[in-house]
Design an enzyme around this catalytic site. Structure first.
Site, mmCIF file in Angstrom:
data_model
loop_
_atom_site.group_PDB
_atom_site.id
_atom_site.type_symbol
_atom_site.label_atom_id
_atom_site.label_comp_id
_atom_site.label_asym_id
_atom_site.label_seq_id
_atom_site.Cartn_x
_atom_site.Cartn_y
_atom_site.Cartn_z
ATOM 1 N N GLU A 9 0.811 -1.223 0.000
ATOM 2 C CA GLU A 9 0.000 0.000 0.000
ATOM 3 C C GLU A 9 0.845 1.274 0.000
ATOM 4 O O GLU A 9 0.411 2.318 -0.480
ATOM 5 C CB GLU A 9 -0.965 0.008 1.189
ATOM 6 C CG GLU A 9 -2.091 -1.016 1.082
ATOM 7 C CD GLU A 9 -1.722 -2.377 1.658
ATOM 8 O OE1 GLU A 9 -0.514 -2.607 1.912
ATOM 9 O OE2 GLU A 9 -2.623 -3.204 1.851
ATOM 10 N N PHE B 234 -10.880 -7.700 14.173
ATOM 11 C CA PHE B 234 -9.820 -8.123 13.264
ATOM 12 C C PHE B 234 -9.533 -7.011 12.246
ATOM 13 O O PHE B 234 -10.449 -6.487 11.621
ATOM 14 C CB PHE B 234 -10.217 -9.412 12.549
ATOM 15 C CG PHE B 234 -9.190 -9.867 11.549
ATOM 16 C CD1 PHE B 234 -7.921 -10.273 11.980
ATOM 17 C CD2 PHE B 234 -9.462 -9.872 10.193
ATOM 18 C CE1 PHE B 234 -6.966 -10.676 11.068
ATOM 19 C CE2 PHE B 234 -8.515 -10.274 9.276
ATOM 20 C CZ PHE B 234 -7.248 -10.678 9.710
ATOM 21 N N GLN B 235 -8.273 -6.667 12.100
ATOM 22 C CA GLN B 235 -7.818 -5.614 11.191
ATOM 23 C C GLN B 235 -8.463 -4.262 11.483
ATOM 24 O O GLN B 235 -8.688 -3.470 10.583
ATOM 25 C CB GLN B 235 -8.028 -6.024 9.724
ATOM 26 C CG GLN B 235 -7.143 -7.206 9.328
ATOM 27 C CD GLN B 235 -7.039 -7.421 7.835
ATOM 28 O OE1 GLN B 235 -7.962 -7.157 7.089
ATOM 29 N NE2 GLN B 235 -5.884 -7.913 7.393
ATOM 30 N N LYS C 177 -17.290 -0.970 6.561
ATOM 31 C CA LYS C 177 -17.793 -1.945 5.597
ATOM 32 C C LYS C 177 -19.317 -1.899 5.469
ATOM 33 O O LYS C 177 -19.859 -2.029 4.364
ATOM 34 C CB LYS C 177 -17.354 -3.350 6.039
ATOM 35 C CG LYS C 177 -17.515 -4.407 4.978
ATOM 36 C CD LYS C 177 -16.907 -5.733 5.434
ATOM 37 C CE LYS C 177 -17.006 -6.781 4.343
ATOM 38 N NZ LYS C 177 -16.342 -8.043 4.747
ATOM 39 N N MET D 86 24.273 9.277 1.086
ATOM 40 C CA MET D 86 24.226 10.545 1.811
ATOM 41 C C MET D 86 24.542 10.343 3.285
ATOM 42 O O MET D 86 25.222 11.163 3.903
ATOM 43 C CB MET D 86 22.852 11.204 1.637
ATOM 44 C CG MET D 86 22.763 12.608 2.202
ATOM 45 S SD MET D 86 24.000 13.728 1.481
ATOM 46 C CE MET D 86 23.080 14.416 0.097
#
Lengths: 194, 565
Positions: free
Chosen positions: B51, B113-114, B163, B475
């Site tokens: 993502e 969950f999640q 949802k 760097m």
């Protein structure tokens, strides 16, 4: 009652949408920008959708303006004003629980309260609760006088503030209402019923 | 028209002019993915491999087009993986809308969950965010999200959609006309006092300089800035994200400012008696030590974000407004001026710089990053869009790839996000398919998001990847060399064989170790319609000069010694 000018303290007044999470956004902003604030009060206004915040900053007006500019960026903040030199009324409320278990302390308390806009709101055999309302400095002066008697517990609400005269710091626009109205209007234009 | 929340999201995206979105499915966003099928012909979904890639792609799309980029993720880990991309977009004012799935409303707060408090997590790194709790507010919220993302000072906006809201059905009406946002009113024009005060300072100045920032391009004020510079003969220094605001071959453009800016720009800022800061925010990488920064100069600061005025540098005239609008107010009253001696002085400094230019050194047998980047510039006609990662190659790109057009250098400036370059290049290509795109990345940063090679292959994205491989986190190594007595702690890298890696993804590739191979490799990459990868194996311990050490005075630059010094 003497209105004493406060030194080096500025007040920021913000009108915010009364929605879940708004206080969180403001608290997060203060933490992220490391703004030091003295007190913050939130309360209802006469419009149910709008809350009013009074933020007391222990700094100069420039710092307060920085805070105001950042607050103004939040979408849920409708209006922000820095109250610096303009005439305004401010109030702080303190509840102070003090020792009052002998004649001397009770007499002294009564005598002090007579000289201030303070009331004894609860008296027990050992302690009394006093309610004091006034400007921040006035409340502090009162506390200093009461302190020798023996403060057991204290809470202050923090400053609330309002500009004098006809300068209005409010808005009749509330987003949720108008959003609904816009939706309805557009539904009606389309010949539909929401 | 009765639609589900998921369909409403799609309808809103279409109405906002979106034709591509970058995302990754998951449980809590599944209804929305299911609705995508119906819209496939008009709304293309790009399946990323992480993502973070989706958020950088949306960002790259936004930077290349000026339009809002869209990314989609599921709840919990999907949403938290967007965080780096949102923070990157926030720092560089890039307009993106992120749509995340959330657990159903009854489950919110139950550690389902999640489940993650995504609006809480992203609160300080978004311009605004929403948790939609009523399907009737979804369309309005989407419209607000796009409006807030693209107007004023642009930035990322996240819409968290539970949802059950995605599944709920309601009458779909897209709000028409203006939104009602009493708390959101970006400033537009200046008042006449501000304009007069600015004109007075410009008129009095003998050594003025324009500091040209990213805001010029976001406001579309390139022509106005050019007119200001030309009519009053004011030299123009660019910020990293300001590159492209004016063509870099314009005689008044004196180059990048700041930590790795042109010495002449930095010296000019320190010697100036007036800074005209346009759409920039005086980042510490630009100013160095604030106490000694441009102490002789008065400052005019024009920015659309009022909170930027007087944040780091005190402005004598601070104007909160849209740059194009404000300059259009100012230009009609601007007198012609000339600053012959001042410009001449800056030219002298420039000459000294070119004597120290590594490209003018005799460096047989080694391949230098500056050579690679300058040659890519030359062999692409200097007209490609470059998307960089972060580090030495990024600064060398800024120094050795002059940009003639706006929005042709896409780079993570404020946040300095390693891993940004490659996915942002993919996103940019979807936005401007007719442009040639080069992702110039280091070996370190590329490995942070190289999983998107699969995305590039699956979508056959015509992006050329130039990996500048010095087998170091260059760097950081440079700082270790300068400030930590060359203790190279955790900077040497044992890398994969990047060409074999490209082979595994079925991506045509080349390895370049000599300068005379560059032209051929660039031609090879350009000849292929699809992703290509060129690994440039460069000198291990290069330095980027000039360098203003962090917190040092802007004029206190470490310079490359001249030959013979």
């Amino acid at each position: 009652m003497a209105q004493q000018p406060t030194v080096n303290k500025v007040t920021v007044v913000a009108l915010v949408e009364n929605e879940p999470g708004v206080l969180n956004r403001i608290a997060s902003l203060f933490r992220r920008r490391a703004f030091n604030i003295d007190s913050l009060t939130v309360g209802r206004t006469h419009k149910p959708d709008i809350s009013r915040m009074t933020i007391r900053v222990d700094a100069g007006p420039e710092y307060a303006r920085k805070i105001a500019n950042n607050l103004q960026k939040l979408v849920n903040v409708i209006d922000v004003r820095v109250i610096d030199n303009e005439p305004h009324i401010e109030r702080d409320l303190a509840l102070i629980k003090v020792r009052s278990d002998d004649a001397y302390s009770r007499n002294t308390l009564t005598e002090i309260c007579d000289r201030y806009p303070a009331r004894i709101v609860d008296v027990g055999p050992h302690v009394a609760i006093i309610e004091m309302v006034g400007t921040e400095t006035f409340v502090e002066k009162f506390i200093d006088e009461v302190r020798p008697i023996g403060i057991i517990e204290m809470i202050r609400t923090g400053i609330v503030s309002m500009g004098r005269g006809t300068r209005i710091h409010d808005t009749s626009v509330t987003r949720r209402d108008l959003a609904r109205a816009a939706l309805q209007a557009s539904a009606m234009r389309n010949g539909r019923i929401v | 028209m009765r639609l589900t929340g998921s369909e409403i999201i799609m309808e809103c995206l279409l109405r906002e002019g979106v034709h591509v979105m970058f995302g990754y499915p998951g449980g809590a966003i599944l209804p929305t993915y299911d609705a995508m099928a119906k819209y496939e012909d008009r709304l293309h979904h790009v399946l990323v491999r992480h993502e973070q890639g989706a958020s950088h792609m949306a960002d790259g799309y936004a930077r290349a087009t000026g339009e809002v980029g869209v990314c989609i993720a599921t709840s919990g880990p999907g949403a938290t993986n967007l965080v780096t991309g949102l923070a990157t977009a926030m720092m560089d004012s890039s307009p993106i809308v992120a749509i995340t799935g959330q657990v159903p409303i009854p489950a919110i707060g139950s550690d389902a969950f999640q489940e993650t408090d995504v609006t809480g997590v992203t609160l300080p790194i978004t311009k605004h965010n929403y948790l939609v709790t009523d399907v009737d507010e979804l369309a309005y919220t989407m419209k607000e999200a796009f409006h807030i993302a693209r107007t004023g000072r642009p930035g990322p906006v996240l819409v968290d959609v539970p949802k059950d809201i995605q599944n709920a059905v309601t009458e779909f009406i897209y709000p028409e006309g203006h939104l009602i946002l009493p708390g959101y009113d970006p400033p537009a024009a200046a008042n006449s006092h501000e304009i007069d005060a600015a004109l007075r300072l410009i008129d009095q100045a003998e050594r003025p300089i324009i500091l040209a920032g990213h805001g010029i391009m976001m406001s579309g004020a390139m022509q106005e800035v050019r007119e200001l510079a030309e009519r009053a003969q004011i030299p123009v220094a660019l910020t990293l994200l300001g590159k492209g605001a004016l063509p870099e071959d314009h005689p008044l453009v004196i180059g990048m400012m700041g930590m790795h800016g042109e010495a002449s720009s930095n010296l000019a800022i320190q010697e100036a008696d007036l800074l005209i800061a346009l759409g920039m925010r005086f980042d510490d990488r630009v100013t160095g030590n604030l106490k000694t920064y441009a102490v002789n100069a008065r400052k005019i600061h024009i920015d659309i974000d009022r909170s930027e005025l007087n944040k780091n540098v005190r402005a004598d005239v601070g104007i909160a407004g849209d740059l194009k609008t404000v300059l259009k107010q100012l230009l009609p009253k601007l007198e012609r001026k000339s600053h012959h001696d001042w410009i001449h002085q800056i030219r002298d400094w420039l000459e000294d710089s070119s004597e120290r230019d590594i490209l003018n050194y005799d460096t047989p047998g080694v391949l230098l990053t500056a050579q690679v980047i300058n040659d890519i510039w030359r062999h692409t006609g200097g007209d490609a869009i470059t998307v960089t990662d972060v580090g030495q190659h990024q600064m060398l790109e800024a120094q050795y790839y002059p940009h003639q057009r706006p929005s042709t250098l896409l780079t993570s400036g404020g946040l300095g996000t390693m891993g940004f370059g490659f996915p942002a290049a993919i996103g940019a290509k979807f936005g401007v398919p007719d442009e040639e795109i080069w992702a110039i990345v280091g070996d370190g940063g590329f490995q942070m998001t190289l999983c998107e090679l699969a995305t590039a292959r699956q979508e056959n994205v015509n992006v050329n990847i130039a990996i500048i491989n010095n087998h170091f986190l260059g760097m950081v190594r440079q700082w270790q060399e300068l400030f930590f007595e060359k203790r190279y702690q955790a900077t040497p890298m044992v890398n994969p064989d990047f060409c074999k890696l490209a082979d595994a993804y079925d991506i045509p590739n080349r390895r370049v170790t000599q300068r005379d191979e560059i032209e051929d490799a660039v031609a090879f990459a350009r000849s292929i319609n699809g992703p290509t990868l060129i690994e440039f194996v460069v000198e291990k311990e290069e330095m980027v000069y000039p360098m203003v050490p962090a917190g040092a005075d802007l004029h206190d630059m470490k310079r490359r010694p001249k030959p013979g010094e």
